[in-house]
Design a protein around this motif. Structure first.
Motif, PDB file in Angstrom:
ATOM      1  N   ILE A 111     -24.932  20.974  -5.689  1.00 32.24           N
ATOM      2  CA  ILE A 111     -25.326  21.676  -6.862  1.00 32.24           C
ATOM      3  C   ILE A 111     -24.079  22.436  -7.604  1.00 32.24           C
ATOM      4  O   ILE A 111     -23.948  22.429  -8.729  1.00 32.24           O
ATOM      5  CB  ILE A 111     -26.620  22.497  -6.874  1.00 32.24           C
ATOM      6  CG1 ILE A 111     -27.641  21.496  -6.325  1.00 32.24           C
ATOM      7  CG2 ILE A 111     -26.780  23.005  -8.116  1.00 32.24           C
ATOM      8  CD1 ILE A 111     -28.802  22.180  -5.963  1.00 32.24           C
ATOM      9  N   LEU A 112     -23.433  23.236  -6.645  1.00 29.57           N
ATOM     10  CA  LEU A 112     -22.487  24.487  -7.408  1.00 29.57           C
ATOM     11  C   LEU A 112     -21.028  24.022  -7.189  1.00 29.57           C
ATOM     12  O   LEU A 112     -20.265  24.456  -7.898  1.00 29.57           O
ATOM     13  CB  LEU A 112     -22.847  25.743  -6.582  1.00 29.57           C
ATOM     14  CG  LEU A 112     -24.351  25.980  -6.673  1.00 29.57           C
ATOM     15  CD1 LEU A 112     -24.292  27.186  -5.760  1.00 29.57           C
ATOM     16  CD2 LEU A 112     -24.626  26.426  -8.136  1.00 29.57           C
ATOM     17  N   GLY A 119     -19.979  19.150  -9.500  1.00 27.78           N
ATOM     18  CA  GLY A 119     -19.790  18.802 -10.791  1.00 27.78           C
ATOM     19  C   GLY A 119     -20.637  17.863 -11.441  1.00 27.78           C
ATOM     20  O   GLY A 119     -20.338  17.090 -12.212  1.00 27.78           O
ATOM     21  N   LYS A 120     -21.423  17.275 -10.558  1.00 26.12           N
ATOM     22  CA  LYS A 120     -22.180  16.026 -10.795  1.00 26.12           C
ATOM     23  C   LYS A 120     -23.947  16.435 -10.697  1.00 26.12           C
ATOM     24  O   LYS A 120     -24.085  17.514 -10.187  1.00 26.12           O
ATOM     25  CB  LYS A 120     -21.948  15.060  -9.839  1.00 26.12           C
ATOM     26  CG  LYS A 120     -20.595  14.646  -9.836  1.00 26.12           C
ATOM     27  CD  LYS A 120     -20.344  13.486  -8.647  1.00 26.12           C
ATOM     28  CE  LYS A 120     -18.915  13.083  -8.537  1.00 26.12           C
ATOM     29  NZ  LYS A 120     -18.824  12.392  -7.497  1.00 26.12           N
ATOM     30  N   ILE A 121     -24.463  15.269 -11.342  1.00 23.77           N
ATOM     31  CA  ILE A 121     -25.910  15.610 -11.073  1.00 23.77           C
ATOM     32  C   ILE A 121     -26.448  14.142 -10.564  1.00 23.77           C
ATOM     33  O   ILE A 121     -25.822  13.288 -11.079  1.00 23.77           O
ATOM     34  CB  ILE A 121     -26.681  16.005 -12.239  1.00 23.77           C
ATOM     35  CG1 ILE A 121     -26.386  14.822 -13.610  1.00 23.77           C
ATOM     36  CG2 ILE A 121     -26.312  17.254 -12.738  1.00 23.77           C
ATOM     37  CD1 ILE A 121     -27.030  15.334 -14.818  1.00 23.77           C
ATOM     38  N   HIS A 126     -28.949  21.703 -13.989  1.00 20.91           N
ATOM     39  CA  HIS A 126     -27.747  21.831 -14.881  1.00 20.91           C
ATOM     40  C   HIS A 126     -28.058  21.411 -16.232  1.00 20.91           C
ATOM     41  O   HIS A 126     -27.338  21.941 -17.246  1.00 20.91           O
ATOM     42  CB  HIS A 126     -26.670  20.835 -14.491  1.00 20.91           C
ATOM     43  CG  HIS A 126     -25.768  21.470 -13.122  1.00 20.91           C
ATOM     44  ND1 HIS A 126     -25.108  22.643 -13.359  1.00 20.91           N
ATOM     45  CD2 HIS A 126     -25.755  21.161 -12.034  1.00 20.91           C
ATOM     46  CE1 HIS A 126     -24.496  22.837 -12.263  1.00 20.91           C
ATOM     47  NE2 HIS A 126     -24.949  22.142 -11.326  1.00 20.91           N
ATOM     48  N   LEU A 127     -28.875  20.761 -16.434  1.00 24.22           N
ATOM     49  CA  LEU A 127     -29.532  20.228 -17.757  1.00 24.22           C
ATOM     50  C   LEU A 127     -30.378  21.252 -18.600  1.00 24.22           C
ATOM     51  O   LEU A 127     -30.406  21.015 -19.749  1.00 24.22           O
ATOM     52  CB  LEU A 127     -30.222  18.935 -17.879  1.00 24.22           C
ATOM     53  CG  LEU A 127     -29.125  17.776 -17.036  1.00 24.22           C
ATOM     54  CD1 LEU A 127     -29.747  16.374 -17.067  1.00 24.22           C
ATOM     55  CD2 LEU A 127     -28.007  17.682 -17.744  1.00 24.22           C
ATOM     56  N   SER A 175     -30.303  19.391  -8.639  1.00 24.36           N
ATOM     57  CA  SER A 175     -28.892  19.119  -9.475  1.00 24.36           C
ATOM     58  C   SER A 175     -29.399  19.088 -10.766  1.00 24.36           C
ATOM     59  O   SER A 175     -28.293  19.625 -11.798  1.00 24.36           O
ATOM     60  CB  SER A 175     -28.088  18.256  -8.663  1.00 24.36           C
ATOM     61  OG  SER A 175     -28.491  16.906  -8.956  1.00 24.36           O
ATOM     62  N   MET A 227     -25.500  27.317 -16.282  1.00 23.53           N
ATOM     63  CA  MET A 227     -26.262  27.726 -14.913  1.00 23.53           C
ATOM     64  C   MET A 227     -25.433  29.019 -14.460  1.00 23.53           C
ATOM     65  O   MET A 227     -24.231  29.015 -14.562  1.00 23.53           O
ATOM     66  CB  MET A 227     -26.138  26.710 -13.976  1.00 23.53           C
ATOM     67  CG  MET A 227     -26.728  26.891 -12.714  1.00 23.53           C
ATOM     68  SD  MET A 227     -26.405  25.604 -11.505  1.00 23.53           S
ATOM     69  CE  MET A 227     -28.053  24.762 -11.918  1.00 23.53           C
TER      70      MET A 227
END
Ligand code: F6R
Length: 240
Positions: free
Chosen positions: A208-209, A212-214, A224-225, A221, A1
């Motif tokens: 989101i930024l 460090g998780k989704i 990120h994938l 979020s 990202m």
């Protein structure tokens, strides 16, 4: 990202338009994924300017993310009306190249399937612009334990109805359902541009930024994938 921070909404809009213009210059038949809401309006103004200065839209195709259920195309709060008002009426894009989910059909479930098929048959969106809800939604994929893959019918959350009430006479006039691309439909775009502007988006942006998780409770979020996402965020949303 990739993350681009800008001083304000104006520079955010210019940066976003630059990326869109680049894509259209490289491929005049580009398939554009578009969004409604207040966030992309500045970018649309820049695209209108670019069209006046010679950028050709006559061969592009567009697919919008979503539409309210129960509003006809000519209702002034329908997304179809919004897109014509803010972009399509001002650039040389042929009406037959414009696609929005149908909000006032007899059979919304069937319309959702047809829209998903049209999207697939288009060969895929080259660039998809997204805004983000205060609650982290993208399109009308609302925070939930499970998210839908394809275009589908959703019940809007209280938070989204409240946030969108500003465009209607009163909260009770806001439709309670929408037809929306699913997470898979959005993720099938080759490139995604997520625009985040304003202090009310800070909590979602932080998650989101910075976390460090989704999680599916913050649908944005999951971006990120995706292999090619650019986030453009202004200072108010990003903070210090
Ligand atoms: C609109 C859409 C929504 C908006 C989001 C943010 O097509 O899909 O997800 O992007 O609700 O709206 P604004 O930009 O008005 O804050």
């Amino acid at each position: 990202m990739k993350v681009i921070k800008t001083q304000n909404y104006e520079t955010l809009s210019k940066e976003a338009a630059k990326i869109f213009i680049e894509i259209i210059k490289k491929n005049d038949k580009a398939v554009l994924g578009l969004a409604t809401g207040s966030t992309p309006v500045g970018m649309y103004k820049e695209l209108i300017e670019a069209n006046k200065n010679g950028l050709d839209f006559s061969k592009v195709t567009t697919f919008n993310l979503d539409e309210y259920i129960g509003l006809s195309k000519d209702h002034d709060q329908s997304y179809d009306y919004f897109m014509h008002d803010n972009l399509f009426n001002h650039v040389n894009i042929p009406e037959e190249n414009i696609h929005l989910p149908k909000g006032d059909g007899e059979n919304p479930e069937e319309d959702a399937k047809k829209y998903e098929n049209m999207l697939k048959e288009s060969g895929g969106v080259d660039i998809q612009v997204l805004g983000i809800g205060v609650n982290g939604h993208i399109a009308f994929n609302e925070p939930a334990e499970e998210l839908k893959v394809e275009t589908n019918i959703v019940n809007l959350t209280e938070s989204t109805i409240e946030a969108n009430a500003r465009f209607f006479n009163s909260e009770k006039d806001v439709p309670t359902k929408a037809i929306t691309m699913g997470m898979g439909s959005i993720f099938s775009a080759k490139k995604i541009l997520l625009l985040i502007s304003g202090e009310n988006k800070k909590e979602a942006a932080d998650y989101i930024l910075r976390s460090g998780k989704i999680k599916t409770e913050c649908p944005a979020s999951l971006l990120h994938l995706h292999p090619d996402v650019t986030v453009i965020i202004d200072k108010e949303a990003f903070g210090e």
